[in-house]
Design a protein around this motif. Structure first.
Motif: not given
Lengths: 202, 202
Positions: A4, A7-8, A10, A37, A40, A55, A62
């Motif tokens: 995560y 992703l963040l 990115f 990414i 990720y 997820e 998150q």
């Protein structure tokens, strides 16, 4: 957590690239973002191979990771670069420490997730050039880097409290609490050296 | 023009990825964005090899491309996907037409710049699934696609007027004005087919 985080990273680096003074520099920060990414994807691939829902696995991280970024939004190009330089630097040092704790295929995976050094060199040369053009910049960016570290530590603490299993993993891998202290000391030393390399005070 | 288009597509798609309903989908749009920056790098590499300053070469196209994106900011995930599906689709069709006009190494370069079809398939399947779950979505997204095309044509017209040399290049390559008309007709037909493929009305 790393997934995560990528992703963040990115998302935020892609937005920070708009702060660049010209297209060449903007493209380089955009490429740094694109690299996150790809990392990720590698981490998610491994989670899926372990039959873990990415997820669900990422959900607990998150909020703290988002809080870190929300509290450290760069206001200009040099703050954006310093954030990438300091953040990726510590992340890479952490990955390298983890390599010793892991078996294959995780060991190989984490080695691939380490950032491309040419981007770090770009960030370092930009920061050094800005300081040499205006020495006052060093003080401002040093303060900014301390804030990044401070916010990072606050969120790391939140994670450690909320996810004792993760904290335990690092304690067990390090041997004991003094092993963890030694790990944190090594990370702090390398960070200090990285700051000194570009003319920033730790 | 294509180079700056890729840079901006990266920027906007990276931001649009936040609209995704889950991390899996968010990562896929982020990866589509990352692909654009790789294409940007390829195009800049060629400009540099031709001793052209990429910054100067891209400057005239910044305003119309920015205006296109500013006027077509997606409000939700399906609008973002439709924008990527329609925009990348037309861009790829345009690249494929250009291939016939070019010599090497530009021919090979443009062939590499074409988008990865698995992302188009992802966008198509998401749009189809949304329409099958709620047929009213088709009408809304068809209107949205028409707006994208309309804004695209307005900006293309601006570019053609401001950069007659570029318009002339396409006219000469197409043979004459009727060649250009035929080119535009082929682009419109393929666009119409792509819309029909996912259940949208042209």
């Amino acid at each position: 957590m790393l997934g995560y985080g990528e992703l963040l990273a990115f998302d935020r680096m892609a937005a920070d690239a708009r702060l660049a003074p010209d297209l060449r520099r903007r493209a380089i920060l955009s490429e740094m973002a694109a690299g996150e990414i790809a990392n990720y994807r590698r981490l998610v691939g491994r989670l899926s191979a372990l039959d873990v829902d990415p997820e669900a696995a990422m959900r607990p991280y998150q909020e703290p990771l988002r809080a870190y970024h929300d509290r450290t939004v760069p206001h200009d190009w040099l703050e954006a670069l310093t954030k990438a330089y300091v953040g990726d630097g510590i992340a890479d040092d952490f990955f390298k420490e983890m390599v010793g704790f892991l078996d294959e295929p995780d060991r190989g995976l984490v080695q691939r997730v380490v950032h491309d050094s040419r981007y770090n060199e770009f960030a370092a040369s930009e920061i050094k050039a800005a300081i040499s053009a205006d020495p006052k910049v060093a003080n401002r960016l040093s303060m900014w880097a301390r804030r990044l570290i401070g916010e990072g530590l606050i969120q790391a603490q939140t994670v450690a409290v909320a996810r004792p299993a993760l904290a335990e993993l690092i304690v067990n891998a390090s041997g004991d609490q003094s092993g963890v202290q030694a790990l944190l000391k090594r990370l702090a030393q390398t960070h200090g050296q990285r700051m000194a390399d570009v003319g920033l005070n730790n």
